[in-house]
Write a protein that holds these residues in place. Structure first.
Motif, PDB file in Angstrom:
ATOM      1  N   SER B  45       0.845  -1.192   0.000  1.00  0.00           N
ATOM      2  CA  SER B  45       0.000   0.000   0.000  1.00  0.00           C
ATOM      3  C   SER B  45       0.882   1.243   0.000  1.00  0.00           C
ATOM      4  N   SER B  50      -1.865   2.841  -7.874  1.00  0.00           N
ATOM      5  CA  SER B  50      -2.982   3.629  -8.399  1.00  0.00           C
ATOM      6  C   SER B  50      -2.453   4.798  -9.217  1.00  0.00           C
ATOM      7  N   THR B  51      -1.425   5.450  -8.703  1.00  0.00           N
ATOM      8  CA  THR B  51      -0.855   6.609  -9.392  1.00  0.00           C
ATOM      9  C   THR B  51      -0.372   6.215 -10.789  1.00  0.00           C
TER      10      THR B  51
HETATM   11  N1  LIG Z   1      -2.597  13.853  -4.286  1.00  0.00           N
HETATM   12  C1  LIG Z   1      -1.521  13.418  -3.648  1.00  0.00           C
HETATM   13  N2  LIG Z   1      -0.674  14.280  -3.121  1.00  0.00           N
HETATM   14  C2  LIG Z   1       0.442  13.854  -2.449  1.00  0.00           C
HETATM   15  N3  LIG Z   1       0.729  12.576  -2.298  1.00  0.00           N
HETATM   16  C3  LIG Z   1      -0.090  11.625  -2.798  1.00  0.00           C
HETATM   17  C4  LIG Z   1      -1.264  12.001  -3.504  1.00  0.00           C
HETATM   18  N4  LIG Z   1      -1.898  10.875  -3.903  1.00  0.00           N
HETATM   19  C5  LIG Z   1      -1.149   9.839  -3.460  1.00  0.00           C
HETATM   20  N5  LIG Z   1      -0.077  10.289  -2.797  1.00  0.00           N
HETATM   21  C6  LIG Z   1       0.972   9.459  -2.246  1.00  0.00           C
HETATM   22  O1  LIG Z   1       1.574   8.764  -3.302  1.00  0.00           O
HETATM   23  C7  LIG Z   1       1.913   7.466  -2.884  1.00  0.00           C
HETATM   24  C8  LIG Z   1       1.333   6.453  -3.817  1.00  0.00           C
HETATM   25  O2  LIG Z   1      -0.073   6.449  -3.716  1.00  0.00           O
HETATM   26  P1  LIG Z   1      -1.002   5.414  -4.505  1.00  0.00           P
HETATM   27  O3  LIG Z   1      -2.420   5.781  -4.258  1.00  0.00           O
HETATM   28  O4  LIG Z   1      -0.531   5.306  -5.878  1.00  0.00           O
HETATM   29  O5  LIG Z   1      -0.691   4.071  -3.725  1.00  0.00           O
HETATM   30  P2  LIG Z   1      -1.237   2.586  -3.989  1.00  0.00           P
HETATM   31  O6  LIG Z   1      -0.095   1.786  -4.340  1.00  0.00           O
HETATM   32  O7  LIG Z   1      -2.387   2.647  -4.933  1.00  0.00           O
HETATM   33  O8  LIG Z   1      -1.785   2.196  -2.538  1.00  0.00           O
HETATM   34  P3  LIG Z   1      -3.073   1.330  -2.148  1.00  0.00           P
HETATM   35  O9  LIG Z   1      -2.687  -0.059  -2.368  1.00  0.00           O
HETATM   36  O10 LIG Z   1      -3.279   1.635  -0.699  1.00  0.00           O
HETATM   37  O11 LIG Z   1      -4.196   1.793  -2.995  1.00  0.00           O
HETATM   38  C9  LIG Z   1       1.433   7.307  -1.462  1.00  0.00           C
HETATM   39  O12 LIG Z   1       2.543   7.490  -0.601  1.00  0.00           O
HETATM   40  C10 LIG Z   1       0.442   8.434  -1.273  1.00  0.00           C
HETATM   41  O13 LIG Z   1       0.472   8.901   0.029  1.00  0.00           O
END
Ligand SMILES: Nc1ncnc2c1ncn2[C@@H]1O[C@H](COP(=O)(O)OP(=O)(O)OP(=O)(O)O)[C@@H](O)[C@H]1O
Ligand SMILES: [Mg+2]
Lengths: 410, 240
Positions: B45, B50-51
């Protein structure tokens, strides 16, 4: 296909949010109704006051103006002739050779009808009672064609004066005060000392006390006798043009043809017109502000809708709707709200006008001077729609700028 | 059953977030996805899955590096062109089921197709019914989506992603709200559309069995790719 899906979405939003739609539309309804009503009122007033003016005024009047004395000798180049205490030098208000002038005026293309008048100061006597007033010597049939005096006759007729040198038509106020009726004799004297006993062949009542209490009509030749003048004497020529709003232009053209003073009704009644204009501007400003306030209702509701629907906007954009599509969806919504509101507003405004036009004011006004005017309905409709479009555009543009990623990430 | 034909690839994709402090979420991501491949993205996580998916979906354009879809460079295209591309070629299933609440399930599924305008209304309706039926939702078709359970909503959003037969389907935890039976249905469906219709699936998942059973798994950690799993080949593994 592509267009219809945008409309489909907009319609669903409108239907599922009936309350907000109703509130937004209601704002427009009230705005449009008041705008329509106030402008109809203003237009009715203007029409009324114009009709009042044209009861007594022709579009253009030609008369001999007073002259101020001028030096007899042309002043030399190096010195200026100064006349101390200049005086009015008018010897008579006579128009020379009036028949020729009248004939040439009648021949002009922009003259609908023209009329010669001899006016005089009149004193109406019965026994010891005396009333001051003024008389006009006119061809009564032509006068009727110009001023529709026949409409206001309460006794006798306009035609009765024709060829009757001893006849007179008087205002109802004079008849009441001197307790005279149709067929009675009245003693009329002029400021030149001429006294005549005349027979009342007609009584008119225009509703304006100024006219009814002082005015009388006689034949031209009788009037010429009252002012001790010959048959070629005339004090003014009245003429009507096809369009009273153009009278200024025609007056300027006429002024080229004659040395006498040519004056259009706007100059004569500048004070009344200025008051009309002020009232018109005020009404427009007030009604426009109300419409503007109403448009803020639409703006607010659409803004609120967009904040609440921000998820939906993000989904639409993610599934391939462009910014333009989003603008269209919300513009359709604004236009639908605007249409509902505008149509209801026109109906409501129409009802207000209908009610108001049935209100009896009494006196010379009669029923409230307000009417249904199609151009005003069209104008209110266009303005209502235009304002809702503008009010809808800014929130819609904000919606188009929504970044879906930001919404999904939250 | 990847065909060897690359449908999507990235070159040195990187992304920063500046709030609250500047840091690099994605760092030098380069990979290929093949036509007809069922690809899964895993990682802890916050690792940036997602990004990355938002960048691949063309919705997020504030990245460095380059993105190509079907050999065409996507980076730098106009917003309207990207919207049209998403409409016709990319299906998206969100981490949280996002549906339009005022519309019926059927209408939600139909809207992207109505927007595309390739078929007539009747045909679109039929196709939407077929997708819903395949996901076990036929009897819910005329219900408003706000009256559905979470799992049902998730499946409606999967049907919506499939309606235009997009070349690529991107999913952010598509089975996050589903029980094992429905997870099985979705998995089989993805497998089938990848291998039979040649559409590419890129799915973020936390479900290890789900990832194991897919054609290939890419693992992210701190915004970097740490493993490109080999292509497993077709598998008859079913999550329980
Ligand atoms: N709008 C934003 N501004 C600043 N930081 C962000 C933003 N959106 C996400 N982050 C950060 O970017 C990083 C990646 O986030 P992301 O949502 O891509 O994670 P993920 O791998 O999809 O996690 P999960 O499995 O919980 O969904 C995280 O550390 C999050 O805190
Ligand atoms: Mg995530």
């Amino acid at each position: 296909m592509k267009k219809s899906v945008n409309i489909d979405i907009a319609v669903t939003h409108i239907i599922t949010r009936k309350k907000q739609t109703a509130v937004a539309a209601l704002g427009v309804t009230i705005g449009v109704a008041i705008y329509l009503f106030m402008n109809s009122l203003s237009s009715g007033f203007t029409k009324f006051s114009r009709d009042e003016i044209f009861k007594n005024n022709a579009h253009i009047k030609i008369y001999k103006d007073n002259e101020i004395c001028e030096p007899i000798m042309a002043s030399a180049a190096d010195c200026t002739a100064i006349i101390i205490n200049p005086q009015i030098t008018t010897r008579s208000n006579k128009i020379i050779n009036p028949e020729a002038l009248l004939a040439s005026v009648k021949g002009l293309p922009f003259v609908v009808n023209a009329l010669a008048q001899v006016s005089f100061d009149a004193f109406y006597n019965r026994g010891k009672a005396q009333l001051r007033g003024n008389g006009s010597g006119v061809s009564m049939v032509e006068y009727d064609a110009m001023f529709y005096i026949g409409k206001y006759m309460v006794g006798g007729s306009v035609a009765a004066l024709q060829g009757n040198l001893n006849g007179i038509i008087i205002g109802s106020g004079i008849a009441d005060k001197l307790s005279l009726g149709m067929g009675d004799n009245i003693t009329v004297s002029s400021s030149y000392g001429v006294v005549k006993i005349m027979k009342i062949v007609g009584i008119f009542k225009t509703g304006s006390s100024l006219n009814d209490n002082s005015k009388s009509y006689v034949n031209v030749s009788a009037a010429q006798q009252f002012v001790l003048q010959g048959p070629s004497y005339i004090s003014a020529i009245f003429l009507n043009t096809p369009d009273p709003d153009q009278s200024g232009k025609f007056a300027a053209q006429l002024q080229q043809l004659t040395p006498y003073k040519v004056e259009d009704w706007k100059t004569t009644n500048a004070d009344v017109l200025a008051a009309d204009k002020t009232r018109g501007a005020m009404m427009t400003a007030i009604s426009f502000s109300i419409l503007l306030v109403a448009s803020f209702g639409i703006y607010n509701i659409l803004s609120a809708t967009i904040s609440q629907k921000i998820n939906d906007i993000a989904i639409l954009k993610a599934t391939g709707f462009s910014g333009k599509d989003v603008i269209r969806i919300f513009m359709y919504e604004a236009v639908m709200m605007g249409c509902i509101g505008t149509i209801a507003g026109l109906l409501f405004g129409g009802v207000l006008i209908g009610i108001m036009s049935k209100v009896y004011m009494g006196g010379p006004v009669g029923y409230f001077p307000i009417r249904f005017e199609l151009p005003l309905f069209m104008g209110s409709m266009l303005l209502g729609l235009l304002i809702t479009c503008c009010a809808g555009f800014f929130p819609a543009r904000k919606a188009a700028a929504v970044d879906p990623v930001e919404i999904f990430r939250k | 059953m990847a065909s060897g034909e690359v449908i999507l690839h990235t070159k040195g994709l990187g992304k920063y977030f500046h709030q609250p402090v500047s840091f690099k979420v994605l760092d030098d991501i380069s990979f290929e996805a093949y036509r007809g491949e069922f690809l899964t993205l895993v990682g802890k996580s916050g690792s940036g899955k997602s990004t990355l998916l938002y960048c691949l979906s063309t919705m997020d354009t504030t990245y460095e590096g380059e993105l190509f879809i079907a050999g065409e460079k996507i980076t730098g295209k106009k917003a309207d062109d990207l919207a049209a591309l998403r409409n016709s070629s990319i299906g998206f299933v969100f981490q949280f089921h996002y549906l339009l609440p005022e519309f019926t399930c059927l209408k939600n599924v139909m809207i992207p197709a109505l927007k595309l305008g390739k078929y007539h209304y009747r045909e679109i309706e039929e196709r939407a019914y077929a997708k819903l039926e395949a996901l076990g939702l036929k009897d819910q078709a005329l219900k408003q989506t706000s009256k559905l359970s979470g799992g049902q909503q998730q499946r409606v959003s999967i049907a919506r992603a499939l309606i235009n037969d997009p070349a690529i389907i991107m999913c952010d935890e598509p089975t996050g709200n589903l029980d094992s039976k429905n997870t099985g249905i979705v998995f089989d469906m993805f497998m089938q559309i990848a291998h039979d219709s040649g559409q590419t699936i890129i799915a973020v998942t936390h479900d290890n069995d789900f990832a194991q059973a897919s054609d290939r798994t890419i693992e992210l950690a701190d915004g970097k790719i740490i493993s490109h799993d080999k292509i497993f080949g077709s598998s008859d593994f079913r999550p329980r």
